[in-house]
Design an enzyme around this catalytic site. Structure first.
Site, PDB file in Angstrom:
ATOM      1  N   LYS A   1       0.813  -1.226   0.000  1.00 52.05           N
ATOM      2  CA  LYS A   1       0.000   0.000   0.000  1.00 52.05           C
ATOM      3  C   LYS A   1       0.843   1.271   0.000  1.00 52.05           C
ATOM      4  O   LYS A   1       2.026   1.262   0.326  1.00 52.05           O
ATOM      5  CB  LYS A   1      -1.008  -0.037   1.152  1.00 52.05           C
ATOM      6  CG  LYS A   1      -2.167  -0.973   0.789  1.00 52.05           C
ATOM      7  CD  LYS A   1      -3.304  -0.979   1.752  1.00 52.05           C
ATOM      8  CE  LYS A   1      -4.388  -1.940   1.213  1.00 52.05           C
ATOM      9  NZ  LYS A   1      -5.385  -2.287   2.211  1.00 52.05           N
TER      10      LYS A   1
ATOM     11  N   ARG B   1      -3.605 -10.430   4.594  1.00 52.35           N
ATOM     12  CA  ARG B   1      -4.053 -10.355   3.189  1.00 52.35           C
ATOM     13  C   ARG B   1      -2.936  -9.735   2.366  1.00 52.35           C
ATOM     14  O   ARG B   1      -2.670  -8.544   2.479  1.00 52.35           O
ATOM     15  CB  ARG B   1      -5.330  -9.519   3.109  1.00 52.35           C
ATOM     16  CG  ARG B   1      -5.903  -9.404   1.709  1.00 52.35           C
ATOM     17  CD  ARG B   1      -7.101  -8.467   1.671  1.00 52.35           C
ATOM     18  NE  ARG B   1      -7.684  -8.406   0.345  1.00 52.35           N
ATOM     19  CZ  ARG B   1      -7.202  -7.663  -0.642  1.00 52.35           C
ATOM     20  NH1 ARG B   1      -6.141  -6.911  -0.462  1.00 52.35           N
ATOM     21  NH2 ARG B   1      -7.790  -7.668  -1.820  1.00 52.35           N
TER      22      ARG B   1
HETATM   23  N1  HH2 Z   1      -7.405  -3.923   0.814  1.00 51.39           N
HETATM   24  C1  HH2 Z   1      -7.768  -3.926  -0.489  1.00 51.39           C
HETATM   25  C2  HH2 Z   1      -8.869  -4.655  -0.946  1.00 51.39           C
HETATM   26  N2  HH2 Z   1      -9.577  -5.423  -0.090  1.00 51.39           N
HETATM   27  N3  HH2 Z   1      -9.910  -6.268   2.099  1.00 51.39           N
HETATM   28  C3  HH2 Z   1      -9.571  -6.301   3.392  1.00 51.39           C
HETATM   29  N4  HH2 Z   1     -10.250  -7.079   4.251  1.00 51.39           N
HETATM   30  N5  HH2 Z   1      -8.512  -5.563   3.882  1.00 51.39           N
HETATM   31  C4  HH2 Z   1      -7.779  -4.761   3.077  1.00 51.39           C
HETATM   32  O1  HH2 Z   1      -6.859  -4.086   3.589  1.00 51.39           O
HETATM   33  C5  HH2 Z   1      -8.119  -4.689   1.689  1.00 51.39           C
HETATM   34  C6  HH2 Z   1      -9.210  -5.465   1.216  1.00 51.39           C
HETATM   35  C7  HH2 Z   1      -6.959  -3.109  -1.468  1.00 51.39           C
HETATM   36  O2  HH2 Z   1      -5.956  -3.905  -2.054  1.00 51.39           O
HETATM   37  P1  HH2 Z   1      -6.045  -4.544  -3.521  1.00 51.39           P
HETATM   38  O3  HH2 Z   1      -7.146  -5.560  -3.572  1.00 51.39           O
HETATM   39  O4  HH2 Z   1      -4.752  -5.059  -3.952  1.00 51.39           O
HETATM   40  O5  HH2 Z   1      -6.354  -3.312  -4.465  1.00 51.39           O
HETATM   41  P2  HH2 Z   1      -7.623  -2.915  -5.280  1.00 51.39           P
HETATM   42  O6  HH2 Z   1      -8.715  -2.589  -4.305  1.00 51.39           O
HETATM   43  O7  HH2 Z   1      -7.167  -1.732  -6.090  1.00 51.39           O
HETATM   44  O8  HH2 Z   1      -8.039  -4.076  -6.135  1.00 51.39           O
END
Ligand code: HH2
Length: 284
Positions: free
Chosen positions: A219, A254
């Protein structure tokens, strides 16, 4: 064979499988179902006991996706992982009840809802009726606006109170408390200092008595601290936060980069509190 052996390990690594064109760190890499399935299997091999399948990015400013498109992205991946005999549990990362319902019917056993059941009035009922586990995450505002000058008097106290309220809401809707996981939502309406304060005082959220999920992976606050612009270069920062969060009581991690985080947590867990069955007998 998977290295995970999470039934014995005191932590769970949740590997991220983003079936999206626009996720902040891996957008477009796994938009094709075949690529996403291969990636999921690879993450399992590296030690992921849960695969978190998402069809809509939550990055600041991300374009909303219809339920139809989200289903079109995630269902073939869930089906493919099941057909290929994936041993990891499937988590569906969605805030839409119809997507959750179909994903659960296809085999998902965990709902990861970044809106903590606020995004869709039907969602709590879906969780209650199907009996799946659900992760309730804190977010200030919504993904379009959440990083516009977020403010708190006491970020940890406010996140804690929010998670308590959402847990009460879920339980009132018929969700068993023991099926709930909690997540402070690192980067969701938080400055660098808010994220660090949440990590520093994570034990206060652990005190709520439910497993705490932590999602620091790649992040932007890690980039701000280290100067790493490319999210893929933020793996050491991710590992540092996971180790620290484990030591403060988090149990589900995660991450995009499973292998390094898994190994770091094996060593951390063995040091903090030795567990009886070691994942390897090597004494190297
Ligand atoms: N962060 C993201 C998405 N889902 N779910 C939980 N429970 N906790 C988190 O910190 C979290 C999450 C963001 O990361 P990513 O899926 O890689 O990015 P994007 O939302 O751009 O797909």
């Amino acid at each position: 064979m998977s290295r995970g052996r999470e039934a014995e390990a005191p932590f769970t690594v949740m590997g991220v499988v983003n079936v999206t064109p626009d996720s902040f760190s891996d957008g477009g890499l796994y938009l094709e179902a075949t690529a996403a399935i291969e990636h999921g299997l690879e993450l399992e091999e590296q030690g992921a006991a849960i695969l978190d399948i998402g069809g809509e990015s939550t990055r600041p400013g991300a374009a909303p996706v219809s339920a139809e498109e989200e289903l079109h992205r995630v269902l073939p991946v869930i089906d493919g992982l099941t057909e290929r005999g994936a041993a990891a549990r499937i988590s569906i990362d969605t805030s839409k009840a119809v997507v959750a319902t179909e994903a659960i019917a296809a085999g998902a056993t965990l709902l990861n809802d970044v809106t903590a059941l606020r995004g869709d009035p039907e969602m709590a009922g879906v969780v209650a009726q199907t009996g799946v586990e659900c992760c309730l995450m804190h977010m200030l505002g919504d993904p379009r606006t959440m990083q516009d000058d977020p403010r708190y008097d006491d970020v940890v106290a406010e996140v804690k109170s929010f998670l308590e309220q959402r847990m009460e809401h879920a339980v009132r809707a018929g969700v068993a408390e023991e099926r709930i996981l909690l997540d402070p939502g690192i980067g969701f309406g938080k400055t660098v200092e808010h994220n660090l304060e949440l990590l520093r005082r994570l034990d206060e959220l652990v005190a709520l008595g439910r497993p705490v999920v932590i999602g620091t992976s790649r992040k932007s606050f890690l980039g701000r601290l280290t100067g790493r612009q490319d999210p893929a270069d933020r793996v050491p920062g991710t590992i540092a936060t996971c180790v620290l969060a484990y030591e403060r009581g988090a149990r589900v991690f995660r991450v995009h980069d499973v292998s390094g985080v898994h190994d770091a947590l094996v060593v951390t867990a063995a040091t903090v509190a030795p567990w009886t069955t070691r994942p390897t007998s090597s004494t190297r």
